[in-house]
Design a protein around this motif. Sequence first.
Motif, short mmCIF file in Angstrom:
data_model
loop_
_atom_site.label_atom_id
_atom_site.label_comp_id
_atom_site.label_asym_id
_atom_site.label_seq_id
_atom_site.Cartn_x
_atom_site.Cartn_y
_atom_site.Cartn_z
N ILE A 17 49.74 -83.94 -41.61
CA ILE A 17 49.84 -82.96 -40.65
C ILE A 17 50.58 -83.15 -39.34
O ILE A 17 51.11 -82.10 -39.10
CB ILE A 17 48.41 -82.63 -40.68
CG1 ILE A 17 47.63 -82.11 -41.72
CG2 ILE A 17 48.12 -81.12 -39.34
CD1 ILE A 17 46.35 -81.95 -41.53
N ALA A 18 50.35 -84.34 -38.91
CA ALA A 18 51.20 -84.43 -37.57
C ALA A 18 52.83 -84.52 -37.87
O ALA A 18 53.44 -84.24 -36.85
CB ALA A 18 50.65 -85.88 -36.91
N LEU A 19 52.99 -84.86 -39.05
CA LEU A 19 54.58 -84.81 -39.29
C LEU A 19 55.04 -83.51 -39.79
O LEU A 19 56.33 -83.50 -39.66
CB LEU A 19 54.82 -86.18 -40.60
CG LEU A 19 54.47 -87.66 -40.07
CD1 LEU A 19 54.63 -88.40 -41.41
CD2 LEU A 19 55.44 -87.88 -39.07
N VAL A 20 54.31 -82.61 -40.35
CA VAL A 20 54.93 -81.57 -40.92
C VAL A 20 55.64 -80.58 -40.17
O VAL A 20 56.67 -80.10 -40.32
CB VAL A 20 53.77 -80.80 -41.76
CG1 VAL A 20 54.27 -79.48 -42.10
CG2 VAL A 20 53.34 -81.57 -43.03
N LEU A 21 54.83 -80.48 -38.70
CA LEU A 21 55.40 -79.27 -37.94
C LEU A 21 56.82 -79.86 -37.27
O LEU A 21 57.74 -79.00 -37.37
CB LEU A 21 54.34 -79.12 -36.86
CG LEU A 21 54.90 -78.05 -35.88
CD1 LEU A 21 55.10 -76.84 -36.61
CD2 LEU A 21 53.56 -78.05 -34.71
N PRO A 22 56.87 -80.98 -36.97
CA PRO A 22 58.47 -81.41 -36.01
C PRO A 22 59.59 -81.52 -37.40
O PRO A 22 60.43 -81.27 -37.06
CB PRO A 22 57.97 -82.62 -35.57
CG PRO A 22 56.72 -83.19 -36.19
CD PRO A 22 55.89 -81.94 -36.44
N THR A 23 58.84 -81.89 -38.62
CA THR A 23 59.76 -81.84 -39.73
C THR A 23 60.40 -80.32 -39.76
O THR A 23 61.60 -80.22 -40.33
CB THR A 23 59.22 -82.74 -40.85
OG1 THR A 23 58.71 -83.82 -40.62
CG2 THR A 23 60.33 -82.85 -41.92
N THR A 24 59.44 -79.45 -40.00
CA THR A 24 59.67 -78.21 -40.48
C THR A 24 60.55 -77.62 -39.32
O THR A 24 61.79 -76.87 -39.84
CB THR A 24 58.31 -77.26 -40.27
OG1 THR A 24 57.54 -77.96 -41.31
CG2 THR A 24 58.63 -75.84 -40.65
N LEU A 25 60.60 -77.83 -37.95
CA LEU A 25 61.25 -77.24 -36.94
C LEU A 25 62.86 -77.98 -37.09
O LEU A 25 63.83 -77.59 -36.66
CB LEU A 25 60.77 -77.49 -35.48
CG LEU A 25 59.57 -76.69 -35.30
CD1 LEU A 25 59.16 -77.25 -33.77
CD2 LEU A 25 60.18 -75.28 -35.21
N TRP A 26 62.67 -79.25 -37.30
CA TRP A 26 63.83 -79.77 -37.77
C TRP A 26 64.82 -79.40 -38.66
O TRP A 26 65.98 -79.06 -38.47
CB TRP A 26 63.72 -81.46 -38.02
CG TRP A 26 64.83 -82.30 -38.18
CD1 TRP A 26 66.11 -82.24 -37.63
CD2 TRP A 26 65.09 -83.45 -39.33
NE1 TRP A 26 66.77 -83.06 -38.37
CE2 TRP A 26 66.28 -83.70 -39.66
CE3 TRP A 26 63.93 -83.83 -40.27
CZ2 TRP A 26 66.60 -84.70 -40.41
CZ3 TRP A 26 64.36 -84.68 -41.20
CH2 TRP A 26 65.74 -85.24 -41.18
#
Length: 325
Positions: free
Chosen positions: A58-67
Amino acid sequence: MSPKPTRPSPRGAQSQRARSSNRLRSWARHHRAMSLDSARRLLRHPIGSLMTMLAIAIALVLPTTLWLTLDSARLLDAELTESATLTAYLTSPVDDGEARRINEALAAQNGVAGTRLITAAEGMAEFQASLGLDDALARLEDNPLPASVVVTPADASLDAVQRLADTLESIAGVEEVRLDLAWIERLRHLAELGRRVALALAVLFGSGVLLVVGNTIRLAVESRRQEIEVVTLIGATHAFVRRPFLYSGAWYGLGGGVIAWGLLTLGSGWLSAPVAALARSYGASFSLPQLTPSSSAILLACSTLLGLLGAWIAVSRHLAEIRPR
């Protein structure tokens, strides 16, 4: 006379190489044993391990989506910049022959990749077709629209296009050169803001991954405190004691990365159809960003390194507090 230096015998050199090879094989066997043992320990507590990996995911999903979104915006910006054109409006009135002469003069300028002449009659026909006002515009005595030339620049950068616009405006017969790239510049400013927000979120959520893994490894160290004291008492180094916990952190990070990859893939597949339908309703074509093999490898590598780093910090801190009794 000084004594001659003695050379090591071939048998001694061979024995030394054999000892080095044995140490290397022993080191590799211990790494393999510790990696398998740490994986088995995680499988003994599947619920707790899965919850830790899910928190990492969950901590990785948001920055990866923005990237991924910003990467798609970068590609879109490149396409829009490459398709940027200038419109040179000719002085009115001008006949078709003079308009063709000015068009040839514009095409001969440095930095011009191509031109397309739109006469006043063609411009009025396009205007009537786009608005559907054939009857109303047919009543006009004179055509108020000037002839124009659509210019495609060879260099689509903003500075080069601006210089080309100044050059074309100085040519005789050109009344005005229209350059509307301010919205592309605003898009770039928004993309730069998004990159900084994505970087800040990546640092923030990356710190969260370190805390999650560090707290989990800290509990594992405390549960094996007596075992650590015993092996330290008989001469085990900190590297030897630290190794299984580092593998545990790497497994946590890798598992969280795999779950994050699965969530991103499922989410993209779930939303791709309605997003494409919405884009088609506006006459556009757009697809959600996808994880490529290279971006997937980067995601898994970053998650594994974060788990490894979090375990290193937690173990190093607690090993300094543990003293054999």
